[in-house]
Scaffold this active site. Structure first.
Site, PDB file in Angstrom:
ATOM      1  N   GLU A 197      -3.994   2.454  -0.432  1.00 14.91           N
ATOM      2  CA  GLU A 197      -4.201   0.993  -0.393  1.00 14.91           C
ATOM      3  C   GLU A 197      -5.268   0.642   0.640  1.00 14.91           C
ATOM      4  OE1 GLU A 197      -3.842  -3.224   0.550  1.00 14.91           O
ATOM      5  OE2 GLU A 197      -3.624  -1.559   1.937  1.00 14.91           O
ATOM      6  N   ASP A 255       0.200   4.971   2.537  1.00 13.85           N
ATOM      7  CA  ASP A 255      -0.825   5.401   3.502  1.00 13.85           C
ATOM      8  C   ASP A 255      -0.844   4.463   4.707  1.00 13.85           C
ATOM      9  OD1 ASP A 255      -1.737   3.419   1.593  1.00 13.85           O
ATOM     10  OD2 ASP A 255      -3.774   3.677   2.348  1.00 13.85           O
TER      11      ASP A 255
HETATM   12 ZN   LIG Z   1      -0.959  -2.873   4.241  1.00 13.42          ZN
END
Ligand SMILES: [Zn+2]
Length: 388
Positions: free
Chosen positions: A137, A72
């Site tokens: 994340e 992401d």
């Molecule tokens: Zn990162």
């Protein structure tokens, strides 16, 4: 693989706008690169529709090294403010631009290519390498949490996270994070009769005023990371100026240090809430979003020292062994059954999360050489458990 082909893989990754979602498109593309190699074990672990983690394992029996990257990216913000379109992967001189060029599609591409080149060259590894490509994340490390809970980190002897430390830094230690929210519920009434209502803002302020002194008790300072950080960053409440407010809330961000496991802080926050809720009319509710433990790290750990040595040798600089103020996926993977060291070393620049984010192509290509040197060297070392 030619340098041009390596650059094209990175451009392709940047051209998939996996902004806090849509990681399945990234996972599908990476998986497709392994099509010519049936010996690579490919597993997709779905977090939500359109959001797949990807695990690719190659190599032989023996110790296992994890190479981790998140798929992401954060939002591009005002695209008009970018000189180079955020999802184009434009190149100017040595700079490759785009959202994720630094954080962290260059690191992700570099570890993917590391596996691909070992397969292409038929390298006989003294163990196995596991690519752990995660979702989410940036918004809570829940992809790493899911893979950890499913056991994908249980056999690791070491973990390298290709986050953009810059190749002249090995991050061995990191702060943890606690984001929490306190909601105060009161009772709305016309402001001419406050005694018949309950002012949610007044009650929220009781918490606000009391929490500072509670956190001030945490006086220890980490020599690398510094002290515990606590900041109330969002606050809202009330409906209109002539009504007693029925609702108010605040959010705070904490950056923790290894000396203080998160549980100590949870206990203190919960005790304070319970104490305030004893007072008449006070109703406060506490919740957390995706807290992460700090990573204590050991600067002498073999993986840390080896990463420094290899980076010095590949890049010709003096790599620093440092701590990080931010949390990373390692905080989740370290909750696995295995006992291992997690480090961060990866290509990038100080433009992460900013407009015109870029990576140096030279550094990106060096990172591939670094991982291709470091991975077999670590596996060799880990074959002799007495030394790690
Ligand atoms: Zn990162």
């Amino acid at each position: 693989m030619t340098p041009q082909a390596k650059i094209e893989i990175l451009q392709h990754l940047i051209q998939i706008p996996s902004v806090n979602d849509h990681e399945a498109q990234v996972a599908d593309y990476i998986a497709s690169l392994f099509d010519p190699y049936p010996q690579a074990k490919i597993e997709k672990v779905t977090y939500a529709p359109g959001r797949d983690n990807l695990v690719v394992t190659i190599g032989n029996a023996g110790p296992q090294l994890g190479l981790c990257g998140h798929m992401d990216v954060v939002a591009a913000g005002d695209e008009g403010a970018w000189q180079h379109a955020p999802f184009a992967g434009e190149i100017v001189g040595d700079q490759l631009f785009g959202r994720g060029a630094s954080d962290m599609k260059s690191g992700l591409a570099a570890i993917v290519i590391t596996l691909l080149e070992f397969l292409e060259q038929g390298t006989q590894l003294p163990g196995s390498i596991r690519l752990l490509a995660t979702v989410g994340e940036e918004t809570g490390e829940y992809g790493a949490a899911q893979l950890t809970a499913a056991g994908y980190a249980d056999d690791l002897a070491g973990l390298i996270i290709a986050e953009p430390s810059g190749l002249d830094n090995v991050v061995y230690k990191a702060r943890g994070v606690i984001d929490y929210k306190v909601v105060s519920t009161g009772k709305a009434i016309h402001s001419a009769q406050p005694e018949k209502g309950i002012n949610a803002i007044d009650n929220l302020m009781k918490f606000y005023n009391a929490v500072g002194p509670v956190m001030a008790k945490y006086t220890q300072t980490d020599p690398v990371l510094g002290g515990l950080l606590h900041n109330v960053d969002l606050i809202s409440g009330g409906e209109q100026v002539n009504s007693i407010p029925a609702h108010a809330e605040l959010m705070a961000n904490m950056r923790t240090i290894p000396a203080y496991p998160n549980q100590l802080i949870y206990d203190d926050l919960e005790a304070l809430i319970a104490q305030l809720n004893q007072e008449p009319g006070v109703q406060l509710d506490l919740s957390y979003s995706y807290p992460e433990e700090a990573i204590p790290g050991d600067p002498q750990a073999p993986l840390v020292q080896l990463a420094k040595q290899v980076s010095d040798q590949v890049c010709g600089h003096d790599t620093q062994i440092v701590g990080s103020g931010g949390a990373n996926d390692g905080a989740e993977f370290l909750q696995a059954k295995a006992d291992f060291t997690s480090i961060e070393i990866g290509p990038g620049s100080n433009t992460s999360h900013q407009v015109d984010e870029y990576v140096s192509i030279k550094e990106y290509l060096q990172a591939i050489t670094l991982y291709e040197t470091l991975a077999p060297a670590f596996l060799k070392l880990a074959q002799r458990p007495a030394t790690i």
